[in-house]
Scaffold this motif. Structure first.
Motif, PDB file in Angstrom:
ATOM      1  N   LEU A  72       0.818  -1.199   0.000  1.00  0.00           N
ATOM      2  CA  LEU A  72       0.000   0.000   0.000  1.00  0.00           C
ATOM      3  C   LEU A  72       0.856   1.256   0.000  1.00  0.00           C
ATOM      4  O   LEU A  72       1.740   1.411   0.842  1.00  0.00           O
ATOM      5  CB  LEU A  72      -0.916   0.001   1.232  1.00  0.00           C
ATOM      6  CG  LEU A  72      -1.918   1.151   1.324  1.00  0.00           C
ATOM      7  CD1 LEU A  72      -2.890   1.107   0.158  1.00  0.00           C
ATOM      8  CD2 LEU A  72      -2.677   1.102   2.651  1.00  0.00           C
ATOM      9  N   GLY A  73       0.587   2.135  -0.959  1.00  0.00           N
ATOM     10  CA  GLY A  73       1.296   3.401  -1.058  1.00  0.00           C
ATOM     11  C   GLY A  73       2.508   3.389  -1.967  1.00  0.00           C
ATOM     12  O   GLY A  73       3.025   4.454  -2.317  1.00  0.00           O
ATOM     13  N   ASN A  74       2.992   2.192  -2.363  1.00  0.00           N
ATOM     14  CA  ASN A  74       4.155   2.110  -3.249  1.00  0.00           C
ATOM     15  C   ASN A  74       3.759   2.372  -4.702  1.00  0.00           C
ATOM     16  O   ASN A  74       2.649   2.044  -5.118  1.00  0.00           O
ATOM     17  CB  ASN A  74       4.820   0.743  -3.145  1.00  0.00           C
ATOM     18  CG  ASN A  74       5.585   0.565  -1.852  1.00  0.00           C
ATOM     19  OD1 ASN A  74       5.488   1.410  -0.949  1.00  0.00           O
ATOM     20  ND2 ASN A  74       6.326  -0.515  -1.730  1.00  0.00           N
ATOM     21  N   ASP A  75       4.701   2.942  -5.462  1.00  0.00           N
ATOM     22  CA  ASP A  75       4.444   3.258  -6.865  1.00  0.00           C
ATOM     23  C   ASP A  75       4.788   2.113  -7.810  1.00  0.00           C
ATOM     24  O   ASP A  75       4.383   2.130  -8.975  1.00  0.00           O
ATOM     25  CB  ASP A  75       5.245   4.503  -7.281  1.00  0.00           C
ATOM     26  CG  ASP A  75       4.777   5.758  -6.552  1.00  0.00           C
ATOM     27  OD1 ASP A  75       3.575   5.835  -6.241  1.00  0.00           O
ATOM     28  OD2 ASP A  75       5.617   6.634  -6.286  1.00  0.00           O
ATOM     29  N   GLU A  76       5.546   1.135  -7.343  1.00  0.00           N
ATOM     30  CA  GLU A  76       5.936  -0.003  -8.173  1.00  0.00           C
ATOM     31  C   GLU A  76       5.569  -1.299  -7.474  1.00  0.00           C
ATOM     32  O   GLU A  76       5.627  -1.386  -6.245  1.00  0.00           O
ATOM     33  CB  GLU A  76       7.450   0.022  -8.444  1.00  0.00           C
ATOM     34  CG  GLU A  76       7.922   1.228  -9.239  1.00  0.00           C
ATOM     35  CD  GLU A  76       7.384   1.240 -10.666  1.00  0.00           C
ATOM     36  OE1 GLU A  76       7.120   0.132 -11.188  1.00  0.00           O
ATOM     37  OE2 GLU A  76       7.227   2.330 -11.232  1.00  0.00           O
ATOM     38  N   PRO A  77       5.180  -2.334  -8.230  1.00  0.00           N
ATOM     39  CA  PRO A  77       4.824  -3.603  -7.605  1.00  0.00           C
ATOM     40  C   PRO A  77       6.023  -4.299  -6.976  1.00  0.00           C
ATOM     41  O   PRO A  77       7.160  -4.148  -7.435  1.00  0.00           O
ATOM     42  CB  PRO A  77       4.256  -4.423  -8.774  1.00  0.00           C
ATOM     43  CG  PRO A  77       4.859  -3.822  -9.994  1.00  0.00           C
ATOM     44  CD  PRO A  77       5.028  -2.363  -9.694  1.00  0.00           C
ATOM     45  N   VAL A  78       5.772  -5.074  -5.937  1.00  0.00           N
ATOM     46  CA  VAL A  78       6.812  -5.865  -5.284  1.00  0.00           C
ATOM     47  C   VAL A  78       7.178  -7.052  -6.157  1.00  0.00           C
ATOM     48  O   VAL A  78       8.352  -7.374  -6.343  1.00  0.00           O
ATOM     49  CB  VAL A  78       6.324  -6.357  -3.902  1.00  0.00           C
ATOM     50  CG1 VAL A  78       7.400  -7.192  -3.216  1.00  0.00           C
ATOM     51  CG2 VAL A  78       5.913  -5.181  -3.031  1.00  0.00           C
TER      52      VAL A  78
END
Length: 333
Positions: free
Chosen positions: A69-75
């Motif tokens: 949540l809140g990240n701009d790129e996927p893990v």
């Protein structure tokens, strides 16, 4: 003329009131406090972790992506069918966020959140897959099938148990975090809480029509079962007795996801018509409601709410077929 106008006004007002009763009326305009594009061209399926911090979404054109949540790129980016068209229609995150299970109509895969690597891929030949769920630690996977059977499978030991309680297609399943208990609901108007060690039925929950959605409280307090008409019930899993029935006027209310809050005070539900509702567990009364963003590429513009969650106190989270994850403020507690 004045009498005619008065009669016309009363008739118009009656029409509006009847329309509201039949359709449930519209929800007041709501605006998310945050919004993230997690799927490019629309989503097939999604799930939100129990703590609201992890989102897994299956996209029409870009496979399966795992987001914090809140990240701009996927893990992680996963492709269950390789690099071809993505057909994953069911996703479930374990309560402890250690594993994720994904499924298309014919096969399911188990993924490690620690490494992002697949731990196994299994094909189901007997009948099509309807729903999947995974226990904490990846210790057990539940698979609902159109044949009416529910399979419980332990990847490490390869132990497999077939639950044969249902007589028709199974629509929805859930599993307790420890993997010991399963909840399943089907077209036979019945939901069962059963033991995955023995297949023994613990409680039977009956409905007047086909059961379309079930959910277990991760804390072991409640079960939720809803049918295709107007019975949506919260049950005490210890006694099997009803706690409350959701209070609404509509003749029909379909749910696409249901999650209990950690404290056990609230039930959050999603629907195939953009709508998200917050309910009081003890009374079944509606506390708040929201409408997610539409998927513009469909006509008429609408969206299916695939996943709901509680990311932090005072807020809720949704992921829908629009490809958007949206965060909303709770207003009417």
């Amino acid at each position: 003329m004045i009498m005619f106008k008065a009669q016309l006004f009363r008739a118009s007002l009656l029409f509006v009131l009847v329309s509201c009763v039949l359709s449930g009326c519209t929800i007041p305009e709501t605006t998310p406090v945050a919004q993230w594009r997690h799927v490019k061209d629309g989503a097939y399926a999604a799930d939100i972790s129990a703590d609201g911090q992890l989102i897994v979404a299956s996209g029409v054109t870009n496979g399966i992506n795992v987001w914090r949540l809140g990240n701009d790129e996927p893990v992680y980016h996963w492709a269950q069918q390789g690099e071809g068209e993505n057909l994953v229609i069911a996703v479930h995150i374990a309560a402890d966020k250690s594993h994720v299970v994904t499924a298309d109509r014919e096969a399911f895969a188990l993924w490690s959140m620690a490494t992002g690597e697949p731990l196994g891929f299994w094909r189901i030949d007997e009948s099509t897959i309807r729903d999947v769920a995974v226990a904490s630690g990846g210790r057990g996977v539940l698979v609902a099938r159109s044949s009416g059977q529910v399979m419980y499978f332990e990847p490490e030991s390869q132990r497999r148990l077939e639950f044969l309680g249902h007589t028709e297609k199974v629509n929805s399943i859930d599993i307790s975090p420890n993997g010991k208990y399963a909840l399943s609901g089907g077209n036979d108007y019945t939901a069962y809480l059963w033991n995955t060690d023995t297949g023994q039925i613990i409680h039977t929950f009956t409905h007047p029509s086909r059961v379309t959605k079930v959910a277990l409280d991760d804390q072991g307090r409640y079960a939720f079962t809803a049918d295709s008409q107007d019975k949506s019930q919260i049950w005490d899993v210890q006694t099997g007795e009803p706690v409350s029935q959701l209070q609404y006027i509509a003749r029909q209310k379909i749910f696409t996801d249901a999650v209990f809050s950690k404290e056990g005070d609230f039930l959050l539900t999603g629907s195939p018509s953009r709508r998200v509702f917050l309910w009081d567990v003890k009374t079944g009364e509606k506390i708040d409601a929201w409408e997610v963003a539409v998927r513009e590429s469909v006509s008429p513009p609408t969206a299916v709410v695939y996943a709901v969650g509680f990311p932090r106190d005072g807020f809720i989270l949704t992921t829908s077929s629009s490809g958007l994850t949206e965060q909303w403020e709770r207003r009417n507690e």
